[in-house]
Scaffold this active site. Structure first.
Site, PDB file in Angstrom:
ATOM      1  N   ASP A 223       4.345  62.352  20.224  1.00  0.00           N
ATOM      2  CA  ASP A 223       5.507  62.874  20.913  1.00  0.00           C
ATOM      3  C   ASP A 223       5.428  62.319  22.344  1.00  0.00           C
ATOM      4  O   ASP A 223       4.426  61.696  22.731  1.00  0.00           O
ATOM      5  CB  ASP A 223       5.536  64.410  20.887  1.00  0.00           C
TER       6      ASP A 223
HETATM    7  C1  BGC Z   1      10.528  65.853  22.072  1.00  0.00           C
HETATM    8  C2  BGC Z   1      10.746  64.928  20.896  1.00  0.00           C
HETATM    9  C3  BGC Z   1      11.710  63.841  21.292  1.00  0.00           C
HETATM   10  C4  BGC Z   1      11.137  63.109  22.487  1.00  0.00           C
HETATM   11  C5  BGC Z   1      12.018  61.977  22.983  1.00  0.00           C
HETATM   12  C6  BGC Z   1      10.101  65.094  23.303  1.00  0.00           C
HETATM   13  O1  BGC Z   1      10.085  65.922  24.421  1.00  0.00           O
HETATM   14  O2  BGC Z   1       9.563  66.817  21.738  1.00  0.00           O
HETATM   15  O3  BGC Z   1      11.212  65.629  19.788  1.00  0.00           O
HETATM   16  O4  BGC Z   1      11.932  62.983  20.228  1.00  0.00           O
HETATM   17  O5  BGC Z   1      10.975  64.027  23.558  1.00  0.00           O
HETATM   18  O6  BGC Z   1      13.158  62.456  23.597  1.00  0.00           O
END
Ligand code: BGC
Length: 768
Positions: free
Chosen positions: A691
């Site tokens: 993530d």
């Molecule tokens: C989220 C993800 C997301 C990523 C990119 C993160 O903060 O948990 O689900 O895909 O950001 O935006």
């Protein structure tokens, strides 16, 4: 301007300029339609309508167009289309709110009341909040007795809309305005139900909220319809159901409990540092089936304007055929739910588990359809932590479809369905396991000057190419370009990986562009906003969800997006989790099947999907600090199971780890989750990314390794969006991966090549 307001303005502007919030919001539907894939609006509308779950109906629904209604609640205009954060934030070119939808449907509604709401909402605009601090609900318009009585004098049916949303980094709260009704909402229900003979309540929500008030109002509520967060066609979809153009056929993907405290996880949710998953496998109906007094509406529930009967037709182990007949007076679809009731002997077990489901097409009154539901033993098996195996205990396995007995089989002795490896090992054992499985380096190649294009044209092997990459290039393949909104991709992208160095691009490695998310593509371009995950799950229609995602895949092609950071597929462990709206259900089978449908749809267009967040992201509060402490059995039967179904049925090309720890180990360093279970047991061959950014840590098993080296050893291939360097100079390596390369106890070139190989294989699939 006060400091707080100024801060919000700056924060919103900063996020907005990255994510494209400066796109005009003033397009008409006709103008907006030009920006989205032809046909996607109709598909979103259909999915939105099929997601509506009718909880109660005394006969007031469907409405006839000439029956005048009075619509209450500001959400009639200030509709919640999706939740907040990366799982929302899609720049829909147009939005259809409830009043638009009713108008389009030719509804007859009380105009003075509608005008009052229009004037009041435009004078009292919603406060948009800012990142992680969004409004759960909006203040209601105060209702005078005169206004309500005047409306009641012109219409006998009230429609009351209640709305809620939560989001990334922001769990719902056990407070009025979030999980509970506000005083002004109660006042609205009091005033309306006191004078209208019929009141229909619409719940415009992303996850379950308190519904105990439905008991208080009792018969004063004629109908209750869950309409979720249905995306940009919401108003049309809801009107379709209210007026009977679509017969309600959604089913609850979650149990609605009488009280928040009845959810078995409520005592262990919201921990600062950890949450004990003390309820084990007793999540959702697996708990409530033994506590029916705690249930207002069970998982799988949903009424229709017609009725259906189920008859057993054929039964054999693994396959059940039923005859489903529309016994009512209106056309409609129904979901056949196959439940297995295992013997409650041996391992402690829930009363029943969902083994399969299938939604019929629309049946005319009197029409019958034969439906075959298949399942495998793994769906109904329990995980024995002592034997490290999925087993079927001896005894009778009874099967029902929608309450009708359809057959059974008996086992005289315990059957091992699948032998697994123990996971969550102590560091010394884990260290041994990792060392025994060290990959060999790719043999040196004499094939100088080989480019990725040669591999695509099969003039060279992937290994030839990998062997010629420098350590720096290999390292760069294991992290993203550095920032969100990378200049290497469509504006507003979430990040780019692959060809992030000029030297890699010179060798033919293209940048791979990733965009959020589950509700459609989030970027600085107009894109279709589809119903949220919970709504899609409520359709129980995998074919429709797949079709919708084919259209999303076409949008990806149009905008040069390679990877959609979706589906979100964590289990709804607790109704307060802020990202529940992005996720599907309390049940792993429904979750896994929905995710598999979404992945198949996107990937049929040659793009990649990215199921997330692997695993156990069940609360947003301190989401990158908390430890999800969960038994191996609950992990395997509940929390990993949906991912397993998705991986085995749809072979996603990428997958995203979660921010949290699972049993003390951050997911992005979790060798057993990512290598032992995901890759070795389930046969996953795709790429795994983190993530966005990750917590730094040293490896307990290998003292020389930390951060990116610890991650790559776990085979979490790519750090997204990259750049942990904390230097002013962006897009740099933090050095932790190459520091120990080739040293005794350090990273090996084989491991580096293995992760780079996982990335290149993805690129070959996308671009080859
Ligand atoms: C989220 C993800 C997301 C990523 C990119 C993160 O903060 O948990 O689900 O895909 O950001 O935006």
């Amino acid at each position: 301007m006060c400091l707080g307001k100024l801060f919000r303005k700056i924060a919103n502007k900063a996020v907005g300029s990255v994510m494209g919030n400066d796109l005009s919001q003033d397009l008409t539907v006709a103008e907006g339609e030009r920006y989205v894939t032809p046909g996607i609006g109709a598909c979103i509308r259909r999915a939105g309508a099929e997601s509506c779950v009718l909880l109660k109906n005394d006969g007031v629904l469907p409405l006839s167009p000439d029956r005048k209604i009075a619509v209450f609640g500001r959400c009639q205009l200030d509709w919640f289309y999706v939740g907040y954060g990366s799982g929302g934030d899609v720049h829909a070119p147009y939005l259809v709110n409830l009043m638009d939808g009713l108008t389009n449907a030719g509804a007859s509604f009380c105009r003075p009341l509608a005008e009052a709401y229009r004037a009041w909402t435009s004078a009292n605009k919603v406060d948009p909040g800012w990142w992680g601090h969004w409004p759960f609900s909006h203040p209601e318009m105060p209702l005078s007795d005169e206004l309500v009585s005047a409306a009641a004098a012109s219409a006998d049916t009230a429609v009351v809309v209640l709305g809620r949303a939560a989001g990334e980094n922001q769990d719902n709260e056990c407070k009025s305005g979030s999980y509970y009704l506000t005083d002004s909402e109660k006042a609205m229900l009091d005033a309306v139900t006191a004078v209208f003979p019929h009141t229909v309540v619409l719940l415009n929500v992303g996850s379950v909220m308190d519904m105990s008030w439905t008991e208080t109002y009792g018969d004063r509520l004629s109908a209750i319809l869950m309409v979720w967060l249905g995306g940009m066609e919401s108003g049309n979809a809801v009107a379709d159901v209210l007026y009977g153009k679509v017969n309600p056929c959604g089913k609850l993907p979650d149990t609605i409990a009488r009280r928040y405290e009845d959810y078995p996880s409520s005592a262990n949710f919201g921990g600062k540092d950890f949450n004990d998953y003390a309820e084990g496998v007793y999540v959702g109906y697996r708990w409530f089936d033994d506590h029916p007094e705690q249930v207002l509406w069970p998982f799988g529930f949903g009424l229709s304007y017609t009725s259906f009967a189920v008859e057993a037709s054929a039964f054999e182990r693994g396959s059940v055929t039923v005859r489903l007949t529309n016994t009512g007076t209106r056309p409609g679809s129904e979901v056949a739910q196959l439940w297995c009731h295992p013997p409650r002997a041996g391992l402690d077990k829930p009363q029943r588990v969902l083994a399969a489901f299938c939604k019929s097409d629309e049946l005319q009154p009197g029409e019958t359809r034969e439906l075959t539901l298949t399942y495998d033993d793994r769906c109904i098996a329990s995980y024995d932590e002592t034997a490290h195996a999925f087993v079927l205990d001896p005894g009778e396995y009874r099967f029902t479809v929608n309450g009708t007995d359809v057959g059974s089989f008996a086992l005289s002795q315990r059957l091992t369905v699948e032998q697994c490896q123990p996971i969550c090992l102590p560091p010394e054992q884990l260290r041994q396991r990792i060392l025994e499985r060290m990959p060999k380096p790719v043999p040196a190649s004499r094939n100088h000057g080989v480019k990725l294009g040669d591999v695509m044209a099969r003039r060279a092997s992937p290994d030839d190419f990998i062997a010629r990459l420098s350590d720096r290039e290999l390292e760069a393949l294991t992290r993203g370009h550095g920032m969100m909104n990378s200049p290497l991709g469509v504006p507003g992208n979430a990040g780019v990986m692959g060809g992030i160095l000029p030297s890699l691009r010179a060798k033919g490695v293209p940048p791979i562009v990733c965009c959020d998310g589950p509700a459609g593509l989030r970027m600085a371009r107009y894109c279709a906003l589809i119903p949220c995950g919970t709504a899609l799950a409520a359709t129980w229609n995998t074919e429709l969800v797949e079709r919708l995602h084919v259209l999303v895949g076409q949008e990806m092609i149009h905008y040069g997006v390679d990877v959609q950071l979706s589906p979100g597929m964590n289990i709804h462990r607790n109704p307060l989790c802020g990202r529940n709206f992005e996720y599907y259900s309390e049940d792993p089978l429904l979750t896994g099947k929905m995710a598999a449908a979404a992945v198949r749809g996107v990937q049929s267009t040659g793009r990649a999907a990215c199921p997330k967040h692997f695993a156990c992201n069940h609360q947003e509060y301190r989401r990158n600090c908390t430890d999800s402490r969960v038994s191996e059995r609950a992990l395997r039967e509940i929390y990993l199971r949906g991912f397993e179904i998705c991986v085995k049925e749809a072979a996603p090309l990428t997958l995203m780890t979660s921010y949290n720890k699972v049993n003390g180990v951050w997911s992005h360093y979790n060798y057993d989750l990512v290598t032992t279970v995901l890759r070795r047991e389930w046969g996953y061959t795709g790429m795994v990314m983190t993530d966005w950014w990750m917590r730094k840590s040293a490896s307990p098993e290998f003292p020389l390794l930390r951060d990116n080296a610890y991650r790559v050893r776990a085979q979490v291939d790519v750090l997204m969006p990259g750049d942990m360097s904390r230097t002013a100079k962006r897009y740099r390596s933090d050095g932790t991966l190459l520091k120990t390369l080739g040293k005794p106890g350090g990273m090996t070139r084989g491991e580096l090549q293995r992760s780079a190989g996982n990335v290149l294989r993805l690129i070959l699939r996308l671009k080859g």
